[in-house]
Design an enzyme around this catalytic site. Structure first.
Site, short mmCIF file in Angstrom:
data_model
loop_
_atom_site.label_atom_id
_atom_site.label_comp_id
_atom_site.label_asym_id
_atom_site.label_seq_id
_atom_site.Cartn_x
_atom_site.Cartn_y
_atom_site.Cartn_z
N PHE A 110 60.51 40.20 35.00
CA PHE A 110 60.05 41.14 36.03
C PHE A 110 58.95 40.55 36.98
O PHE A 110 58.70 41.03 37.88
CB PHE A 110 59.92 42.43 35.55
CG PHE A 110 58.71 42.69 34.91
CD1 PHE A 110 57.77 43.24 35.60
CD2 PHE A 110 58.30 42.36 33.62
CE1 PHE A 110 56.56 43.60 34.72
CE2 PHE A 110 56.95 42.63 32.99
CZ PHE A 110 56.11 43.23 33.57
N LYS A 111 58.38 39.76 36.47
CA LYS A 111 56.93 39.42 37.01
C LYS A 111 57.23 38.54 38.25
O LYS A 111 56.61 38.55 39.28
CB LYS A 111 56.13 38.28 36.21
CG LYS A 111 55.90 39.02 34.51
CD LYS A 111 55.04 40.13 34.66
CE LYS A 111 54.84 40.63 33.57
NZ LYS A 111 53.73 40.15 32.54
N ASP A 112 58.66 38.07 38.55
CA ASP A 112 58.98 37.32 39.54
C ASP A 112 58.88 38.33 40.78
O ASP A 112 58.65 37.66 41.88
CB ASP A 112 60.54 36.90 39.52
CG ASP A 112 60.41 35.49 38.72
OD1 ASP A 112 59.55 34.69 38.74
OD2 ASP A 112 61.48 35.46 37.94
#
Length: 494
Positions: A110-112
């Site tokens: 999810f950090k993308d």
């Protein structure tokens, strides 16, 4: 125009560009804006909007000193062909509930969502400093931030990036994702210690005025952060809450104005804080459910009002949530305490000095109106991976499984849809997933990936499978006290 200041004082007023470039306030606080919530986002016509259109609407409110053209460029570059699903964060049925996949980006986590756009936002901050100053991103990671930040900043002009990760405390796939990263401006180093040790040391590096002066004088380098302590990392995550609502409208699950619950696996509190920002911007969020693993410091805080990091640290099968100091909680406390920087200073001083703090009972009551909580132990995480597959034919990773367990414990309200945030691809943790599903887990992580793909019929993300033969570029490891010097050495190479 919105101005940003520290959670611990309102002396300094910065634009969002300046706050993003700086990363963290001089007093150790996190940047917040008192204008948050003054402008609401109209949700009446969200249905049918693309992710990019929703992002422009949300970020125009949150980062209002960027021009529309600048934001459009950043959004187009960040949310393009590097995503495997054109919806970016698709919402899919999961039994009678829903799951929002946040892992379709280039590093499968999810950090993308934030770290594909942060380098673009940061690149547009340097016009005020036309003196050739370079930015060195320094960040600590519990597993996913590191690779996503490296992928975002690799070879970005005018920047370098140094990532520290806790030695032996991330999955093998996560480690390889970082240590094989290409790029002339990237550095990766293991740290003898856990994530909290590394993150605390990074915060001390930012607070070291002598180091800052040396880097500026000798290298023309300024330090900044890619952790969710950076407001430019946090606010892009607000977008996917609005995108989820738009998709539920489109699927005719809800009507405009209907409430929704979000169940969020989180360690550092950034992912769920973004949901709170969305609520303040007018999204009909009924409840934000904080799901923890065995390191359940957030569960204890949200049930008792006491935050106590003086407790055993557990290494679990959900390593990205193995955190005892949840940095972003500070921002939530600021807003919930009626924006009182003095209270935040007292609380953070107590945490620093005694390892704990306690909020007043009336503040806890307000917090609990918005945030619910639960946690899962190791056995429950494994059981939930199996349960989700057996009942829904859907494979989840161990972090998402924490949220899935907590969601199962909640009484369901047929009038309020529940959206589980799925934070990482199960292929980042293939051994754990295979063990939970009763599949062969004796081989390498890559053999485990192949087995999982064969048995589940789901494709392996190629960027993960290709790690098996990727060249390892970084084998550095330092003690916590050596992190300062390592950063200086990296700055020297910029």
């Amino acid at each position: 125009m919105s101005t940003f200041h520290s959670t611990r004082s309102s002396n300094e007023e910065l634009t969002s560009k300046q706050a993003i470039r700086k990363g963290i306030a001089d007093d150790g606080g996190l940047f917040v804006t008192d204008s948050l919530g003054e402008t609401k986002i109209d949700i009446a016509d969200l249905a049918g909007k693309t992710y990019q259109q929703i992002a422009l609407r949300v970020l125009s409110v949150l980062l209002d000193d960027y021009s529309e053209e600048e934001l459009k460029q950043c959004i187009d570059e960040a949310y393009g062909s590097q995503w495997s699903d054109e919806r970016i964060t698709p919402v899919k049925p999961l039994g009678s509930d829903f799951v929002m996949e946040l892992f379709n980006g280039p590093t499968c986590a999810f950090k993308d969502v934030a770290l594909q756009i942060l380098p673009r936002l940061m690149a547009r901050t340097n016009e005020e400093d036309g003196d050739g100053e370079k930015i060195m991103i320094v960040t600590a990671t519990s597993g996913d931030t590191g690779k996503a930040a490296l992928a975002g900043f690799a070879d970005a002009p005018g920047t370098g990036i140094t990532v520290f990760y806790p030695q032996g405390r991330v999955s093998r796939v996560q480690e390889l994702q970082m240590t094989t990263q290409k790029g002339s401006n990237v550095h990766v180093c293991a740290v003898e210690g856990n994530f909290d040790d590394a993150q605390s040391a990074v915060k001390e590096i930012f607070a070291d005025k002598d180091l800052a002066e040396r880097l500026q004088r000798e290298h023309k380098v300024r330090l900044s952060s890619a952790n969710s302590i950076n407001v430019g990392r946090l606010v892009p995550q607000v977008v996917y809450y609005f995108s989820a609502y738009a998709q539920l409208l489109e699927q005719q699950v809800i009507n405009v104005g209907d409430p929704v619950d979000f169940v969020v696996p989180t360690g550092n509190f950034g992912d769920v804080l973004a949901g709170y920002y969305a609520k303040m911007l007018g999204l009909p969020v009924r409840q934000l459910v904080v799901a923890s693993d065995k390191n359940n410091v957030l569960f204890d805080f949200l049930t008792t009002g006491t935050y106590n990091r003086q407790r055993p640290f557990y290494e679990t099968i959900s390593p990205s949530m193995d955190i005892l100091i949840s940095s972003n909680l500070e921002r939530m406390l600021y807003y919930m305490s009626e924006r009182d920087p003095r209270m935040i200073t007292y609380l953070m001083n107590d945490l620093n000095e005694w390892g704990a703090y306690e909020v007043p009972p009336e503040l806890l009551r307000e917090i609990r109106k918005v945030f619910a909580t639960g946690w899962a132990d190791e056995d429950q995480v494994r059981e939930m991976i199996a349960d989700c597959w057996n009942n829904n034919h859907y494979v989840i990773d161990p972090h998402t499984a924490c949220g899935y367990f907590v969601m199962q414990q909640m009484p369901a309200d047929p009038q309020v849809p529940r959206v589980l945030l799925s934070t990482a691809s199960p292929y980042k943790f293939p051994r754990v997933v295979n063990e939970a599903l009763g599949l062969d887990s004796d081989g390498t992580d890559f053999e485990c990936m192949d087995e999982l793909s064969r048995k589940s019929g789901t494709p392996i993300p190629p960027m993960l499978r290709d790690l098996e033969n990727a060249e390892v570029r970084f084998r550095d490891c330092v003690e916590v006290p050596g992190m300062n010097q390592y950063v200086e050495e990296c700055a020297d190479k910029l």
